[in-house]
Design a protein around this motif. Structure first.
Motif, PDB file in Angstrom:
ATOM      1  N   LYS A  70       0.833  -1.205   0.000  1.00  0.00           N
ATOM      2  CA  LYS A  70       0.000   0.000   0.000  1.00  0.00           C
ATOM      3  C   LYS A  70       0.869   1.257   0.000  1.00  0.00           C
ATOM      4  CE  LYS A  70      -3.840   2.487   0.630  1.00  0.00           C
ATOM      5  NZ  LYS A  70      -3.255   3.826   0.686  1.00  0.00           N
ATOM      6  N   ILE A  71       1.798   1.335   0.936  1.00  0.00           N
ATOM      7  CA  ILE A  71       2.621   2.541   1.065  1.00  0.00           C
ATOM      8  C   ILE A  71       3.546   2.701  -0.136  1.00  0.00           C
ATOM      9  CG2 ILE A  71       4.474   3.609   2.404  1.00  0.00           C
ATOM     10  CD1 ILE A  71       3.085   2.611   4.913  1.00  0.00           C
ATOM     11  N   HIS A  72       4.225   1.627  -0.526  1.00  0.00           N
ATOM     12  CA  HIS A  72       5.131   1.726  -1.674  1.00  0.00           C
ATOM     13  C   HIS A  72       4.358   1.965  -2.965  1.00  0.00           C
ATOM     14  CE1 HIS A  72       8.889  -0.349   0.259  1.00  0.00           C
ATOM     15  NE2 HIS A  72       8.514   0.764   0.872  1.00  0.00           N
ATOM     16  N   GLY A  73       3.137   1.433  -3.052  1.00  0.00           N
ATOM     17  CA  GLY A  73       2.306   1.684  -4.228  1.00  0.00           C
ATOM     18  C   GLY A  73       1.865   3.126  -4.305  1.00  0.00           C
ATOM     19  N   ASP A  74       1.421   3.699  -3.162  1.00  0.00           N
ATOM     20  CA  ASP A  74       0.991   5.096  -3.135  1.00  0.00           C
ATOM     21  C   ASP A  74       2.137   6.037  -3.494  1.00  0.00           C
ATOM     22  OD1 ASP A  74      -1.524   4.292  -2.414  1.00  0.00           O
ATOM     23  OD2 ASP A  74      -1.307   4.770  -0.288  1.00  0.00           O
ATOM     24  N   LEU A  75       3.333   5.681  -3.067  1.00  0.00           N
ATOM     25  CA  LEU A  75       4.497   6.520  -3.331  1.00  0.00           C
ATOM     26  C   LEU A  75       5.097   6.258  -4.712  1.00  0.00           C
ATOM     27  CD1 LEU A  75       6.149   6.135   0.173  1.00  0.00           C
ATOM     28  CD2 LEU A  75       5.238   8.259  -0.758  1.00  0.00           C
TER      29      LEU A  75
END
Length: 680
Positions: A70-75
């Protein structure tokens, strides 16, 4: 003695066996960290979690892989590189049997949609003892730290929030500062349901006024059934839309102003300027990593999409770390938006409006240039849509009156047409340069039709001036004699004509600020004398976009040079083709074009032009046939190119479709004269 030797051998074997067993149990802790980093760099989050100690895994209550993704995808994390400095245990005299932890400083570099991110963190190894096949074995595991996930995270329940700030889209201006596409205001029309006397009747009237689907209108109007006092937006409109007055007569309808894109010249600049609209899922996928969001707008047509990168700017972004109670722990990234560039065109809005009005009720295109500088002053295509309606996703009333609404989207100044007789000056220029055309020579031509020999079968070149038997270059241009230019093409030959076409810019798109189709001489080479002859007077398979054709005519008032056609104000003035033809050739062709307009026999001669300009020009009527044997098709294109040979500041090229019942190219001559007259 023999017993002693046997004993010694047994001791050696035993020691070697014990040493081997000891080596098997001796684990290099850096194997664990290398495996962990490999999984980290490959974004293999399950393998990362497997490398963590049991105590570490008990510290968080979220799904490890799910949170990382989630975090790496959003970034938009595209690549991760992690480096640490290895320890030489022997040199450092570190006894791994005597220690339980090892600490490593690591540098993390990430490539993300927000740019490169670099930070330092600590990786701690913990030694645990596990029983494997009834033997206790040392196993090194990773002690989890939230910073392994992303910079700034200190506790397991810290949260990352990414907020974006849209940049202001750039404005498009004409050469005089008139706004052609600008950030302004639009109306948002909708209902306050509790103020309606009759919901069904009000929504029916709303739908009929704007030609909208009534069910869609009612669904949107009833979007807040539990809050009938709330405003329910239904449709956006331009501030200049005349239907707003009708809408306001419906009880319960409100018009709120909101920020939006305005196109002050609507349909007059539609094909050049285009419009923007909400980004689609497909466009979002195609532009992954370019900081577009699901709510973004993007250029859809015209310069709005051609100049998307310049006009759009760069969104601002803030990446903030919050603790479990919502307090700001750290602001990791703070970038202000970079607003889009303002673009100034060489076009003149007044000329564009006049040109569009002159061509109204026709299907065609017009180009106005300054032949001395290469500046494009107007670029029109008709019929056209209204950029405001397209942007606001409103039905276009123009589409109701035509059989195929897609014709509104055709950019006729961009596509290639058969040029017909307006191609003849190029055949003439090539022949004069090669010496195959003698402007003083008179050729005897009998009758209306001609063929080179019997090998042409039933095919013949046809001309309209059958009463003129003695034809020289000036006469041929005045009367637009197809037979004369067919013979000149045959004299020039395939090799030379194709070579000159390449010099004239055929075969590849011309350099211009708006994408253009390439001009083509033939589909697959000149394969017969018939095709060579037809090519000489602009029929056959010749195809040219109006901008390219207009640009080539500039060489006749520039001593054989062609200025680079320019659409943007900041483009430097330079030559596209230098010394393409001699000054003598340019003058000879120009004089013949002056005769076309000023001599009574010229196809563009008029007793009263309706203006005071001194024009040289060339007419052209292109017959659109599927083949040379096609006698059924009578569709015609009408062309006229006119340039002021005294002031050398105005060149007008117009092509009109379906002129067969309007007077052919003569109809276009009158349109161009009307346009020039209106400018005065």
């Amino acid at each position: 003695m023999r017993k002693r030797l046997s004993f010694i051998f047994y001791v050696i074997i035993t020691v070697a066996f014990v040493a081997a067993c000891s080596d098997e149990k001796q684990v290099n802790p850096e194997d664990t960290i290398n495996d962990y980093i490999t999984a980290w760099e490959n974004q293999n989050y399950e393998a990362m979690e497997d490398a963590l100690s049991e105590d570490s895994q008990d510290e968080y209550d979220w799904e490890f892989r799910e949170r990382f993704e989630k975090i790496h995808g959003d970034l938009g994390i595209e690549a991760i590189d992690v480096h640490f400095e290895s320890i030489n245990f022997e040199e450092e005299e570190i006894d791994l049997d005597e220690i339980d932890t090892l600490n490593y400083d690591a540098n993390v570099q990430m490539k993300s949609r927000l740019g490169d991110i670099s930070y330092s963190t600590n990786i701690t190894l913990l030694k645990t003892v596990q029983t494997i096949e009834d033997e206790e074995v040392d196993v090194w595991k990773i002690e989890w730290h939230p910073s392994h996930l992303f910079i700034g995270l200190q506790e397991n329940n810290d949260q990352i929030h990414i907020s974006t700030e849209s940049p202001e889209r750039g404005t498009i201006y004409d050469r005089n500062g008139q706004e052609l596409a600008v950030n302004g205001e639009i109306y948002e029309a909708g209902f306050v349901p509790e103020r309606l006397d009759d919901f069904d009747e009000a929504t029916k009237m709303f739908a009929e006024i704007l030609n909208l689907n009534i069910d869609t209108v009612r669904d949107l109007a009833d979007n807040y059934p539990d809050n009938p006092d709330w405003f329910a937006p239904v449709q956006q409109l331009s501030l200049t839309d005349p239907r707003t007055e009708q809408l306001l007569e419906i009880p319960g309808v409100l018009l709120n102003r909101k920020e939006g894109r305005e196109y002050p010249y609507g349909e007059e600049f539609a094909h050049l300027i285009g419009y923007i609209g909400p980004i689609t899922a497909e466009e979002l996928e195609e532009r992954e990593g370019e900081q577009y969001e699901t709510h973004s707008v993007i250029g859809k047509r015209g310069l709005e999409i051609v100049l998307e990168e310049q006009l759009r700017g760069k969104p601002g972004v803030t990446v903030t770390v919050f603790d479990n109670e919502g307090n700001t722990r750290d602001i990791i990234i703070k970038e202000d938006p970079v607003h889009g560039e303002d673009i100034t065109l060489t076009v003149d809005a007044h000329l564009q409006r006049q040109l569009a009005e002159t061509l109204s009720n026709n299907a065609g295109a017009g180009v106005v240039m300054n032949p001395s500088t290469g500046e494009v002053l107007a670029l029109a295509s008709l019929p056209a849509y209204d950029s405001n309606l397209r942007y606001l996703r409103l039905p276009d009333p123009r589409a109701e009156d035509i059989d195929d609404s897609n014709t509104l989207l055709t950019r006729r100044f961009q596509q290639a047409y058969s040029p017909g007789s307006v191609f003849k000056p190029f055949t003439a220029a090539a022949g004069l340069e090669e010496g195959t055309l003698d402007p003083g020579e008179t050729i005897h031509i009998d009758g209306k039709q001609w063929q080179a020999d019997e090998s042409w079968g039933n095919y013949r070149v046809t001309r309209v001036n059958e009463h003129v038997n003695e034809v020289n270059f000036k006469t041929a241009m005045e009367y637009s004699d197809n037979i004369y230019f067919a013979q000149q093409a045959l004299a020039l030959g395939v090799e030379q004509l194709e070579a000159w076409a390449e010099r004239f810019g055929f075969g590849k798109p011309m350099p211009f600020g708006f994408p253009m189709y390439a001009s083509t001489l033939t589909n697959d080479g000149i394969t017969s004398d018939v095709l060579l002859a037809d090519t000489g007077y602009g029929q056959g398979q010749v195809q040219m976009p109006p901008v390219h054709l207009a640009s080539l005519y500039t060489m006749f008032v520039n001593d054989g040079n062609i200025p680079q056609p320019r659409l943007f104000d900041d483009e430097s003035e330079e030559m596209w083709k230098e010394n393409l033809i001699s000054e003598e050739t340019a003058t000879t062709v120009l004089n013949s074009l002056i005769a076309v307009v000023e001599d009574r026999n010229g196809t563009a001669f008029r007793e009263n032009l309706g203006h005071t300009r001194n024009l040289a020009g060339k007419t052209g009527t292109a017959e659109l046939k599927q083949s040379q044997d096609d006698d059924d098709s009578n569709e015609e294109l009408g062309w006229y190119v006119a340039l002021d040979y005294e002031e050398e500041d105005l060149l007008v090229t117009v092509v009109v479709e379906n002129v067969e019942n309007k007077g052919g190219s003569g109809y276009v001559v009158d349109l161009v004269n009307e346009f020039i007259g209106n400018l005065e």
